[in-house]
Design a protein around this motif. Structure first.
Motif, PDB file in Angstrom:
ATOM      1  N   ASP A 194      23.217  24.911  45.819  1.00  0.00           N
ATOM      2  CA  ASP A 194      22.131  25.856  45.564  1.00  0.00           C
ATOM      3  C   ASP A 194      22.109  26.151  44.077  1.00  0.00           C
ATOM      4  OD1 ASP A 194      20.588  28.228  45.184  1.00  0.00           O
ATOM      5  OD2 ASP A 194      20.963  28.829  47.240  1.00  0.00           O
ATOM      6  N   ASP A 195      21.003  25.807  43.413  1.00  0.00           N
ATOM      7  CA  ASP A 195      20.912  26.003  41.962  1.00  0.00           C
ATOM      8  C   ASP A 195      21.070  27.451  41.534  1.00  0.00           C
ATOM      9  OD1 ASP A 195      20.657  23.393  41.105  1.00  0.00           O
ATOM     10  OD2 ASP A 195      18.471  23.384  41.277  1.00  0.00           O
ATOM     11  N   GLY A 196      20.795  28.391  42.433  1.00  0.00           N
ATOM     12  CA  GLY A 196      20.871  29.798  42.075  1.00  0.00           C
ATOM     13  C   GLY A 196      22.267  30.395  42.157  1.00  0.00           C
ATOM     14  N   LEU A 197      23.232  29.638  42.670  1.00  0.00           N
ATOM     15  CA  LEU A 197      24.583  30.170  42.823  1.00  0.00           C
ATOM     16  C   LEU A 197      25.402  29.914  41.572  1.00  0.00           C
ATOM     17  CD1 LEU A 197      25.406  29.115  46.482  1.00  0.00           C
ATOM     18  CD2 LEU A 197      24.592  31.323  45.663  1.00  0.00           C
ATOM     19  N   ASP A 198      26.129  30.940  41.155  1.00  0.00           N
ATOM     20  CA  ASP A 198      26.943  30.854  39.946  1.00  0.00           C
ATOM     21  C   ASP A 198      28.346  31.381  40.261  1.00  0.00           C
ATOM     22  OD1 ASP A 198      27.691  30.526  37.281  1.00  0.00           O
ATOM     23  OD2 ASP A 198      26.878  32.471  36.681  1.00  0.00           O
ATOM     24  N   PRO A 199      29.281  30.484  40.580  1.00  0.00           N
ATOM     25  CA  PRO A 199      30.636  30.949  40.906  1.00  0.00           C
ATOM     26  C   PRO A 199      31.292  31.626  39.705  1.00  0.00           C
ATOM     27  CG  PRO A 199      30.555  28.555  40.767  1.00  0.00           C
ATOM     28  CD  PRO A 199      29.168  29.048  40.588  1.00  0.00           C
ATOM     29  N   GLU A 200      32.000  32.702  39.978  1.00  0.00           N
ATOM     30  CA  GLU A 200      32.666  33.472  38.924  1.00  0.00           C
ATOM     31  C   GLU A 200      34.154  33.574  39.249  1.00  0.00           C
ATOM     32  OE1 GLU A 200      32.959  38.145  37.548  1.00  0.00           O
ATOM     33  OE2 GLU A 200      31.326  37.527  38.854  1.00  0.00           O
ATOM     34  N   GLN A 258      43.911  34.949  39.443  1.00  0.00           N
ATOM     35  CA  GLN A 258      44.915  34.225  40.204  1.00  0.00           C
ATOM     36  C   GLN A 258      45.756  35.254  40.936  1.00  0.00           C
ATOM     37  OE1 GLN A 258      47.474  31.542  38.017  1.00  0.00           O
ATOM     38  NE2 GLN A 258      48.092  30.516  39.900  1.00  0.00           N
ATOM     39  N   CYS A 259      45.950  35.026  42.229  1.00  0.00           N
ATOM     40  CA  CYS A 259      46.733  35.936  43.062  1.00  0.00           C
ATOM     41  C   CYS A 259      48.215  35.820  42.712  1.00  0.00           C
ATOM     42  CB  CYS A 259      46.578  35.587  44.533  1.00  0.00           C
ATOM     43  SG  CYS A 259      44.900  35.536  45.132  1.00  0.00           S
ATOM     44  N   GLY A 260      48.979  36.816  43.083  1.00  0.00           N
ATOM     45  CA  GLY A 260      50.423  36.787  42.877  1.00  0.00           C
ATOM     46  C   GLY A 260      51.098  35.650  43.625  1.00  0.00           C
ATOM     47  N   CYS A 261      50.476  35.188  44.725  1.00  0.00           N
ATOM     48  CA  CYS A 261      51.048  34.089  45.514  1.00  0.00           C
ATOM     49  C   CYS A 261      50.669  32.731  44.948  1.00  0.00           C
ATOM     50  CB  CYS A 261      50.617  34.199  46.965  1.00  0.00           C
ATOM     51  SG  CYS A 261      48.840  34.021  47.203  1.00  0.00           S
ATOM     52  N   GLY A 262      49.853  32.692  43.896  1.00  0.00           N
ATOM     53  CA  GLY A 262      49.468  31.428  43.261  1.00  0.00           C
ATOM     54  C   GLY A 262      48.068  30.976  43.580  1.00  0.00           C
ATOM     55  N   GLY A 263      47.427  31.579  44.562  1.00  0.00           N
ATOM     56  CA  GLY A 263      46.054  31.210  44.902  1.00  0.00           C
ATOM     57  C   GLY A 263      45.070  31.715  43.865  1.00  0.00           C
ATOM     58  N   HIS A 264      43.822  31.349  44.054  1.00  0.00           N
ATOM     59  CA  HIS A 264      42.763  31.716  43.099  1.00  0.00           C
ATOM     60  C   HIS A 264      41.608  32.377  43.833  1.00  0.00           C
ATOM     61  CE1 HIS A 264      44.495  29.347  39.775  1.00  0.00           C
ATOM     62  NE2 HIS A 264      44.898  28.540  40.745  1.00  0.00           N
ATOM     63  N   VAL A 265      40.979  33.351  43.184  1.00  0.00           N
ATOM     64  CA  VAL A 265      39.834  34.049  43.763  1.00  0.00           C
ATOM     65  C   VAL A 265      38.597  33.722  42.936  1.00  0.00           C
ATOM     66  CG1 VAL A 265      38.840  36.275  44.407  1.00  0.00           C
ATOM     67  CG2 VAL A 265      41.314  35.938  44.552  1.00  0.00           C
ATOM     68  N   THR A 266      37.592  33.205  43.616  1.00  0.00           N
ATOM     69  CA  THR A 266      36.279  32.926  43.011  1.00  0.00           C
ATOM     70  C   THR A 266      35.250  33.750  43.756  1.00  0.00           C
ATOM     71  OG1 THR A 266      36.883  30.666  42.424  1.00  0.00           O
ATOM     72  CG2 THR A 266      34.540  31.146  42.598  1.00  0.00           C
ATOM     73  N   ARG A 267      34.401  34.456  43.029  1.00  0.00           N
ATOM     74  CA  ARG A 267      33.343  35.273  43.659  1.00  0.00           C
ATOM     75  C   ARG A 267      32.018  34.545  43.537  1.00  0.00           C
ATOM     76  NH1 ARG A 267      33.846  40.981  41.941  1.00  0.00           N
ATOM     77  NH2 ARG A 267      35.320  40.874  43.659  1.00  0.00           N
ATOM     78  N   VAL A 268      31.284  34.520  44.650  1.00  0.00           N
ATOM     79  CA  VAL A 268      29.947  33.940  44.667  1.00  0.00           C
ATOM     80  C   VAL A 268      28.979  35.001  45.174  1.00  0.00           C
ATOM     81  CG1 VAL A 268      28.462  32.114  45.560  1.00  0.00           C
ATOM     82  CG2 VAL A 268      30.880  31.618  45.066  1.00  0.00           C
ATOM     83  N   GLN A 269      28.067  35.402  44.312  1.00  0.00           N
ATOM     84  CA  GLN A 269      27.018  36.367  44.680  1.00  0.00           C
ATOM     85  C   GLN A 269      25.889  35.582  45.323  1.00  0.00           C
ATOM     86  OE1 GLN A 269      27.094  39.824  44.215  1.00  0.00           O
ATOM     87  NE2 GLN A 269      25.210  39.841  45.417  1.00  0.00           N
TER      88      GLN A 269
END
Length: 109
Positions: A87-93, A97-108
């Motif tokens: 979707d051209d309108g989506l811009d992941p932000e 990085q979580c303390g356990c090593g994972g990553h958080v990406t927010r998509v509005q």
């Protein structure tokens, strides 16, 4: 037997067993999708598929936090392009990085 650790992460997973979708529910609020399970740990294609499903199940005006497994590396290297292509309108932000090593990406959405 299926067990989870104290953080709710899967411990056991049969790789030959079909995986359930990340969600069947349409979320009419902001929410987080757990893509940190062991089955996601070495499967970028599954992580991308489930991330796109999570976005599709988020109503406009809300966001979904995509929490990806740390073993996959920074989500920008494998996830952002797929989100933008869907979707051209989506811009992941990138959030953190979580303390356990994972990553958080927010998509509005």
């Amino acid at each position: 037997m299926h067990t989870t650790d104290d953080r709710g992460h899967d411990r056991d997973h049969d790789p030959d067993e079909p995986t359930a979708p990340i969600t069947d529910e349409v979320h009419d609020t902001s929410w987080s999708a757990n893509l940190e399970t062991p089955r996601h740990a070495d499967d970028r294609a599954l992580t991308v598929r489930d991330a796109l499903a999570a976005i599709d199940h988020t109503t406009p005006g809300n966001h979904v936090n995509l929490v990806t497994h740390g073993s996959l590396g920074h989500p920008e290297t494998f996830l952002y392009e797929a989100i933008e292509a869907a979707d051209d309108g989506l811009d992941p932000e990138y959030v953190e990085q979580c303390g356990c090593g994972g990553h958080v990406t927010r998509v509005q959405v």
